[in-house]
Write a protein that holds these residues in place. Structure first.
Motif, PDB file in Angstrom:
ATOM      1  N   LEU A   1       0.876  -1.102  -0.149  1.00 13.07           N
ATOM      2  CA  LEU A   1      -0.002   0.012  -0.014  1.00 13.07           C
ATOM      3  C   LEU A   1       0.875   1.220   0.171  1.00 13.07           C
ATOM      4  N   THR A   2       2.004   1.114   0.804  1.00 16.31           N
ATOM      5  CA  THR A   2       2.858   2.484   0.676  1.00 16.31           C
ATOM      6  C   THR A   2       3.578   2.527  -0.984  1.00 16.31           C
ATOM      7  N   LEU A   3       3.800   1.620  -1.390  1.00 23.33           N
ATOM      8  CA  LEU A   3       4.083   1.961  -2.937  1.00 23.33           C
ATOM      9  C   LEU A   3       3.263   2.359  -3.785  1.00 23.33           C
ATOM     10  N   ALA A   4       1.943   1.780  -3.500  1.00 19.62           N
ATOM     11  CA  ALA A   4       0.683   2.175  -4.252  1.00 19.62           C
ATOM     12  C   ALA A   4       0.433   3.479  -4.199  1.00 19.62           C
ATOM     13  N   SER A   5       0.646   4.148  -2.766  1.00 19.05           N
ATOM     14  CA  SER A   5       0.243   5.284  -2.534  1.00 19.05           C
ATOM     15  C   SER A   5       1.195   6.137  -3.158  1.00 19.05           C
ATOM     16  N   GLN A   6       2.752   5.600  -2.893  1.00 14.84           N
ATOM     17  CA  GLN A   6       3.739   6.774  -4.061  1.00 14.84           C
ATOM     18  C   GLN A   6       3.373   6.765  -5.485  1.00 14.84           C
ATOM     19  N   ARG A   7       3.015   5.495  -5.991  1.00  6.51           N
ATOM     20  CA  ARG A   7       2.896   5.572  -7.428  1.00  6.51           C
ATOM     21  C   ARG A   7       1.401   6.473  -7.897  1.00  6.51           C
ATOM     22  N   LEU A   8       0.353   6.206  -6.871  1.00  6.96           N
ATOM     23  CA  LEU A   8      -0.746   7.218  -7.278  1.00  6.96           C
ATOM     24  C   LEU A   8      -0.514   8.595  -7.100  1.00  6.96           C
ATOM     25  N   GLN A   9       0.317   8.881  -6.129  1.00  5.51           N
ATOM     26  CA  GLN A   9       0.632  10.451  -5.838  1.00  5.51           C
ATOM     27  C   GLN A   9       1.352  11.127  -7.188  1.00  5.51           C
ATOM     28  N   ALA A  10       2.387  10.264  -7.696  1.00  4.55           N
ATOM     29  CA  ALA A  10       3.107  10.729  -8.765  1.00  4.55           C
ATOM     30  C   ALA A  10       2.262  11.080  -9.902  1.00  4.55           C
ATOM     31  N   LYS A  11       1.196  10.036 -10.078  1.00  2.40           N
ATOM     32  CA  LYS A  11       0.313  10.021 -11.236  1.00  2.40           C
ATOM     33  C   LYS A  11      -0.766  11.244 -11.146  1.00  2.40           C
ATOM     34  N   VAL A  12      -1.162  11.447  -9.864  1.00  2.00           N
ATOM     35  CA  VAL A  12      -2.166  12.568  -9.537  1.00  2.00           C
ATOM     36  C   VAL A  12      -1.447  13.842  -9.897  1.00  2.00           C
ATOM     37  N   GLU A  13       0.035  13.880  -9.630  1.00  2.00           N
ATOM     38  CA  GLU A  13       0.741  15.099  -9.770  1.00  2.00           C
ATOM     39  C   GLU A  13       1.040  15.343 -11.518  1.00  2.00           C
ATOM     40  N   SER A  14       1.107  14.517 -11.914  1.00  2.00           N
ATOM     41  CA  SER A  14       1.014  14.441 -13.477  1.00  2.00           C
ATOM     42  C   SER A  14      -0.176  14.920 -13.911  1.00  2.00           C
ATOM     43  N   PHE A  15      -1.238  14.342 -13.606  1.00  2.00           N
ATOM     44  CA  PHE A  15      -2.496  14.512 -14.081  1.00  2.00           C
ATOM     45  C   PHE A  15      -2.893  16.050 -13.805  1.00  2.00           C
ATOM     46  N   ARG A  16      -2.409  16.657 -12.547  1.00  2.00           N
ATOM     47  CA  ARG A  16      -2.695  18.122 -12.439  1.00  2.00           C
ATOM     48  C   ARG A  16      -1.755  19.034 -13.294  1.00  2.00           C
ATOM     49  N   THR A  17      -0.689  18.535 -13.588  1.00  2.00           N
ATOM     50  CA  THR A  17       0.130  19.368 -14.500  1.00  2.00           C
ATOM     51  C   THR A  17      -0.648  19.329 -15.883  1.00  2.00           C
ATOM     52  N   ARG A  18      -1.201  18.283 -16.351  1.00  2.00           N
ATOM     53  CA  ARG A  18      -1.709  18.120 -17.663  1.00  2.00           C
ATOM     54  C   ARG A  18      -3.112  18.988 -17.585  1.00  2.00           C
ATOM     55  N   LYS A  19      -3.958  18.842 -16.492  1.00  2.00           N
ATOM     56  CA  LYS A  19      -5.051  19.622 -16.421  1.00  2.00           C
ATOM     57  C   LYS A  19      -4.940  21.240 -16.261  1.00  2.00           C
ATOM     58  N   GLU A  20      -3.854  21.394 -15.679  1.00  2.00           N
ATOM     59  CA  GLU A  20      -3.723  23.055 -15.663  1.00  2.00           C
ATOM     60  C   GLU A  20      -3.338  23.470 -17.239  1.00  2.00           C
ATOM     61  N   THR A  21      -2.468  22.575 -18.017  1.00  2.00           N
ATOM     62  CA  THR A  21      -2.287  23.073 -19.228  1.00  2.00           C
ATOM     63  C   THR A  21      -3.193  23.065 -20.309  1.00  2.00           C
ATOM     64  N   ILE A  22      -4.247  22.146 -20.094  1.00  2.00           N
ATOM     65  CA  ILE A  22      -5.451  21.988 -20.919  1.00  2.00           C
ATOM     66  C   ILE A  22      -6.099  23.263 -20.566  1.00  2.00           C
ATOM     67  N   LYS A  23      -6.733  23.668 -19.310  1.00  2.00           N
ATOM     68  CA  LYS A  23      -7.211  24.830 -18.918  1.00  2.00           C
ATOM     69  C   LYS A  23      -6.574  26.054 -19.467  1.00  2.00           C
ATOM     70  N   ALA A  24      -5.512  26.242 -19.374  1.00  2.00           N
ATOM     71  CA  ALA A  24      -4.702  27.430 -20.030  1.00  2.00           C
ATOM     72  C   ALA A  24      -4.870  27.534 -21.578  1.00  2.00           C
ATOM     73  N   THR A  25      -4.994  26.322 -22.480  1.00  2.00           N
ATOM     74  CA  THR A  25      -4.778  26.498 -23.487  1.00  2.00           C
ATOM     75  C   THR A  25      -6.279  26.013 -24.332  1.00  2.00           C
ATOM     76  N   TYR A  26      -7.238  26.152 -23.381  1.00  2.00           N
ATOM     77  CA  TYR A  26      -8.587  25.327 -23.695  1.00  2.00           C
ATOM     78  C   TYR A  26      -9.103  26.311 -25.003  1.00  2.00           C
ATOM     79  N   THR A  27      -9.506  25.375 -26.025  1.00  2.00           N
ATOM     80  CA  THR A  27     -10.423  25.889 -26.914  1.00  2.00           C
ATOM     81  C   THR A  27     -11.531  24.815 -26.914  1.00  2.00           C
TER      82      THR A  27
END
Lengths: 254, 94
Positions: free
Chosen positions: A110-136
């Motif tokens: 579970l500790t490893l799963a938590s680390q993996r998910l945290q890294a992926k959530v962070e990646s998702f956040r970056t993507r999300k912000e990029t999309i929102k900034a350049t949204y059409t």
């Protein structure tokens, strides 16, 4: 294959596709919280098992000591009973050790799963912000679908891992509860499940008698200090054994 | 191809290994079909080990869907039945 991003379905419900990204991100953060709580829960169970093992080991050591005292007092029957009880405890202890290893394994997973998910959530956040900034509007659908790739699958995986850990922990907690009750009632001192029976009392009395004898012997040795240190060794050896036997006989008569 | 071992993470395995993986998969499949727990354990172990050996673990922050999803190493037969399609865990072609 099993978990596929249900992005299009989710998109249907939202008026602004960008809200879907925020909503999903919130869900991801909740899942992250959940997996961290899962790690903490498993750690609590592991510590409980550790505590129980320590208690049983102390009990086991005590019985070992009592068996020695009984034997040196010539009470082989008592010594045998103490050792029998001790072997019952040893069984419980090795069961606990198996449980401990399993809980440790779940905790690591579970500790490893938590680390993996945290890294992926962070990646998702970056993507999300990029999309929102350049949204059409024109590119929204595709971009947002892309944004979901990988994260839903990870969420499904982590959700399953938490469920599995919870299932395993629940079984062990039920067993741990039963052992706690046994320790509390003192029944573990007796293989037959009867607390404070005659055998236990006799062993306790024998121990107490022995302790008094050896303390007396040590005091005598100190009073006669300057004298040879052999006095202490002699006191711990033959003499109390005879005393103990006398005591046991006296008690038998009374 | 991207392979996920549940509870463990994602691996990038070269497509050239698909046939070999399918072979290992058929052992898992037949053990699952006959509910043979004794044969199932080493078969699943073999399949997962192959993925770990031949593949490289993806970095934690990678966001990509998997082509295949495999059960966790400590899965029971019944759990795998729930995950299995007709083609076993590994499809015959991607």
């Amino acid at each position: 294959m099993i978990f596929r991003a249900k992005a299009s379905k989710a998109l249907d419900k939202a008026e602004d596709p960008r809200e879907t990204l925020d909503y999903s991100y919130q869900k991801q953060l909740e899942m992250l919280q959940k997996v961290r709580r899962g790690v903490a829960d498993v750690a609590t169970s592991r510590k409980r098992v550790e505590l129980q093992a320590t208690q049983l080991e102390q009990q086991s050591d005590k019985l070992q000591k009592q068996a020695q005292q009984a034997l040196s007092a010539g009470r082989e029957d008592l010594a045998r009973e103490a050792l029998t009880r001790r072997s019952g405890l040893q069984q419980q202890i090795s069961d606990l050790q198996v449980q401990h290893a399993q809980l440790q394994g779940e905790e690591e997973k579970l500790t490893l799963a938590s680390q993996r998910l945290q890294a992926k959530v962070e990646s998702f956040r970056t993507r999300k912000e990029t999309i929102k900034a350049t949204y059409t509007a024109a590119e929204a659908q595709t971009k947002i679908n892309e944004a979901f790739s990988g994260i839903s699958e990870e969420m499904g995986d982590v959700g399953m891992a938490i469920q599995r850990a919870e299932d395993k922990t629940a079984t062990m907690q039920a067993r741990a509860g039963a052992i706690d009750e046994l320790i509390a009632s003192g029944a573990l001192e007796d293989a037959s499940g009867q607390p404070n029976d005659d055998i236990s009392r006799e062993l306790e009395q024998l121990s107490a008698g022995q302790d008094v004898e050896s303390e007396l012997a040590a005091m005598k040795a100190q009073l006669g200090s300057g004298s040879t240190p052999q006095a202490i060794e002699g006191g711990d050896g033959d003499e109390p054994a005879v005393e103990g036997e006398k005591k046991a006989q006296q008690e038998g008569q009374s | 191809m991207i392979v996920r071992i549940l509870g463990e993470g994602q691996f990038d395995v070269d497509d050239s290994h698909l046939d070999a993986l399918n072979e290992l998969d058929s052992a898992v499949e037949s053990a699952v079909d006959s509910k043979d727990e004794a044969a199932f354990r080493p078969a699943l172990q073999g399949l997962l080990d192959a993925v770990r050996d031949w593949g490289s673990a993806l970095p934690d922050d990678t966001l990509v869907d998997s082509d295949l999803i495999l059960p966790p190493a400590d899965a029971q037969v019944d759990e795998v039945v729930a995950l299995l399609g007709d083609e076993g865990l590994i499809p015959d072609a991607l």
